[in-house]
Design a protein around this motif. Sequence first.
Motif, PDB file in Angstrom:
ATOM      1  N   GLY A 187       0.750  -1.185  -0.155  1.00 35.86           N
ATOM      2  CA  GLY A 187      -0.112   0.019   0.030  1.00 35.86           C
ATOM      3  C   GLY A 187       0.855   1.305  -0.089  1.00 35.86           C
ATOM      4  N   CYS A 188       2.231   1.226   0.350  1.00 42.68           N
ATOM      5  CA  CYS A 188       2.925   2.404   0.437  1.00 42.68           C
ATOM      6  C   CYS A 188       3.552   2.902  -0.924  1.00 42.68           C
ATOM      7  CB  CYS A 188       3.956   1.930   1.524  1.00 42.68           C
ATOM      8  SG  CYS A 188       5.320   3.843   1.810  1.00 42.68           S
ATOM      9  N   PRO A 189       3.129   4.016  -1.393  1.00 45.81           N
ATOM     10  CA  PRO A 189       3.781   4.203  -2.789  1.00 45.81           C
ATOM     11  C   PRO A 189       5.205   4.762  -2.652  1.00 45.81           C
ATOM     12  CG  PRO A 189       2.447   5.841  -2.008  1.00 45.81           C
ATOM     13  CD  PRO A 189       2.171   4.973  -1.099  1.00 45.81           C
ATOM     14  N   THR A 190       5.360   5.105  -1.450  1.00 45.38           N
ATOM     15  CA  THR A 190       6.945   5.573  -1.579  1.00 45.38           C
ATOM     16  C   THR A 190       8.114   4.813  -0.837  1.00 45.38           C
ATOM     17  OG1 THR A 190       6.736   6.340   0.775  1.00 45.38           O
ATOM     18  CG2 THR A 190       6.016   7.924  -0.940  1.00 45.38           C
ATOM     19  N   GLY A 191       7.796   3.573  -0.450  1.00 46.13           N
ATOM     20  CA  GLY A 191       8.701   2.837   0.030  1.00 46.13           C
ATOM     21  C   GLY A 191       9.104   3.105   1.396  1.00 46.13           C
ATOM     22  N   ALA A 192       8.281   3.744   2.129  1.00 46.31           N
ATOM     23  CA  ALA A 192       8.632   4.323   3.404  1.00 46.31           C
ATOM     24  C   ALA A 192       8.361   3.036   4.442  1.00 46.31           C
ATOM     25  CB  ALA A 192       7.756   5.355   4.083  1.00 46.31           C
ATOM     26  N   ILE A 193       7.757   2.095   4.082  1.00 47.33           N
ATOM     27  CA  ILE A 193       7.715   0.812   5.186  1.00 47.33           C
ATOM     28  C   ILE A 193       8.646  -0.149   4.621  1.00 47.33           C
ATOM     29  CG2 ILE A 193       5.868  -0.774   5.941  1.00 47.33           C
ATOM     30  CD1 ILE A 193       3.808   1.270   5.281  1.00 47.33           C
ATOM     31  N   TYR A 194       9.205  -0.769   5.438  1.00 45.38           N
ATOM     32  CA  TYR A 194      10.270  -1.751   5.251  1.00 45.38           C
ATOM     33  C   TYR A 194      10.354  -2.702   6.411  1.00 45.38           C
ATOM     34  CZ  TYR A 194      13.441   0.889   8.429  1.00 45.38           C
ATOM     35  OH  TYR A 194      14.001   1.653   9.678  1.00 45.38           O
ATOM     36  N   ARG A 195      11.009  -3.815   6.077  1.00 44.62           N
ATOM     37  CA  ARG A 195      11.088  -4.635   7.292  1.00 44.62           C
ATOM     38  C   ARG A 195      12.738  -4.768   7.799  1.00 44.62           C
ATOM     39  NH1 ARG A 195       8.400  -8.674   8.953  1.00 44.62           N
ATOM     40  NH2 ARG A 195       7.141  -8.841   7.310  1.00 44.62           N
ATOM     41  N   ASP A 196      12.948  -4.558   8.945  1.00 45.49           N
ATOM     42  CA  ASP A 196      14.157  -4.294   9.604  1.00 45.49           C
ATOM     43  C   ASP A 196      15.073  -5.920   9.444  1.00 45.49           C
ATOM     44  OD1 ASP A 196      16.155  -4.703  11.620  1.00 45.49           O
ATOM     45  OD2 ASP A 196      15.418  -2.667  12.224  1.00 45.49           O
ATOM     46  N   ASP A 197      16.081  -5.834   9.223  1.00 50.19           N
ATOM     47  CA  ASP A 197      16.797  -6.955   8.677  1.00 50.19           C
ATOM     48  C   ASP A 197      17.211  -7.821   9.898  1.00 50.19           C
ATOM     49  OD1 ASP A 197      16.579  -6.840   6.013  1.00 50.19           O
ATOM     50  OD2 ASP A 197      18.371  -5.712   5.762  1.00 50.19           O
ATOM     51  N   THR A 213      15.686  -7.306  13.424  1.00 47.49           N
ATOM     52  CA  THR A 213      14.683  -7.608  14.143  1.00 47.49           C
ATOM     53  C   THR A 213      13.438  -8.425  13.618  1.00 47.49           C
ATOM     54  OG1 THR A 213      13.425  -5.404  14.064  1.00 47.49           O
ATOM     55  CG2 THR A 213      15.210  -5.817  15.918  1.00 47.49           C
ATOM     56  N   GLY A 214      13.411  -8.079  12.190  1.00 44.49           N
ATOM     57  CA  GLY A 214      12.210  -8.686  11.460  1.00 44.49           C
ATOM     58  C   GLY A 214      11.022  -7.787  11.514  1.00 44.49           C
ATOM     59  N   ALA A 215      10.920  -6.623  12.210  1.00 44.19           N
ATOM     60  CA  ALA A 215      10.031  -5.967  12.337  1.00 44.19           C
ATOM     61  C   ALA A 215       9.780  -4.953  11.211  1.00 44.19           C
ATOM     62  CB  ALA A 215      10.246  -4.684  13.657  1.00 44.19           C
ATOM     63  N   VAL A 216       8.361  -4.798  11.047  1.00 41.98           N
ATOM     64  CA  VAL A 216       7.837  -3.990  10.050  1.00 41.98           C
ATOM     65  C   VAL A 216       8.157  -2.525  10.618  1.00 41.98           C
ATOM     66  CG1 VAL A 216       6.058  -3.204   8.502  1.00 41.98           C
ATOM     67  CG2 VAL A 216       6.413  -5.565   9.030  1.00 41.98           C
ATOM     68  N   ARG A 217       8.846  -1.786   9.997  1.00 38.11           N
ATOM     69  CA  ARG A 217       9.121  -0.207  10.322  1.00 38.11           C
ATOM     70  C   ARG A 217       8.756   0.991   9.302  1.00 38.11           C
ATOM     71  NH1 ARG A 217      14.430  -0.012  13.814  1.00 38.11           N
ATOM     72  NH2 ARG A 217      13.707   1.657  14.474  1.00 38.11           N
ATOM     73  N   ILE A 218       8.878   2.128   9.843  1.00 40.09           N
ATOM     74  CA  ILE A 218       8.845   3.214   8.863  1.00 40.09           C
ATOM     75  C   ILE A 218       9.732   4.132   8.822  1.00 40.09           C
ATOM     76  CG2 ILE A 218       7.427   4.285  10.967  1.00 40.09           C
ATOM     77  CD1 ILE A 218       6.316   4.662   7.143  1.00 40.09           C
TER      78      ILE A 218
END
Length: 174
Positions: free
Chosen positions: A71-81, A83-88
């Motif tokens: 859903g994020c058009p800018t790639g602001a959301i990513y997975r932390d390599d 911790t595995g957390a979904v981050r912003i």
Amino acid sequence: MPKTIILDPDKCVGCGACVVACQDQNDLFPEQGLPALRRIYQIEENRADSGDITYASAGCRHCEDSPCFVGCPTGAIYRDDVTGAVRIDRDRCIGCHSCALACPFGVPRYDSDDHLYKCDLCSDRVQAGLEPACVRVCPFEALRYEDANEVQDDKERHYLGALVHGTRGARDIR
């Protein structure tokens, strides 16, 4: 291996300690329009023989196939390599709310500048070898921070056992 926060609703009493710990850890002040990233839900089962109440502490599930990524058009959301957390990455967030529309759990929150803020699994704590704040303060150990694959294996065993023995299945929420 990725870890996740798992809830045992049979142990949750809805005390809200996890919500307060989240607010404290993330410097979130509801009176300033920044609610906690965890919420407590009360679920009532109205049956003829009883009126059971179950509580559920819920937050970001850090989904393996996170719809908010798509859903994020800018790639602001990513997975932390680590911790595995979904981050912003807040600098890349444009406040379009596309992630909120994509998230089936209603997790994304926005600050007064209309930028996303969300649970990061207390990544700083986790990288220091500590549990997420909400898990650490839970007085009844209803929240646990465990290996995601083991959690899935436990759920499968529980549900299979319930099918074989004809008992009600687990109500775990993650």
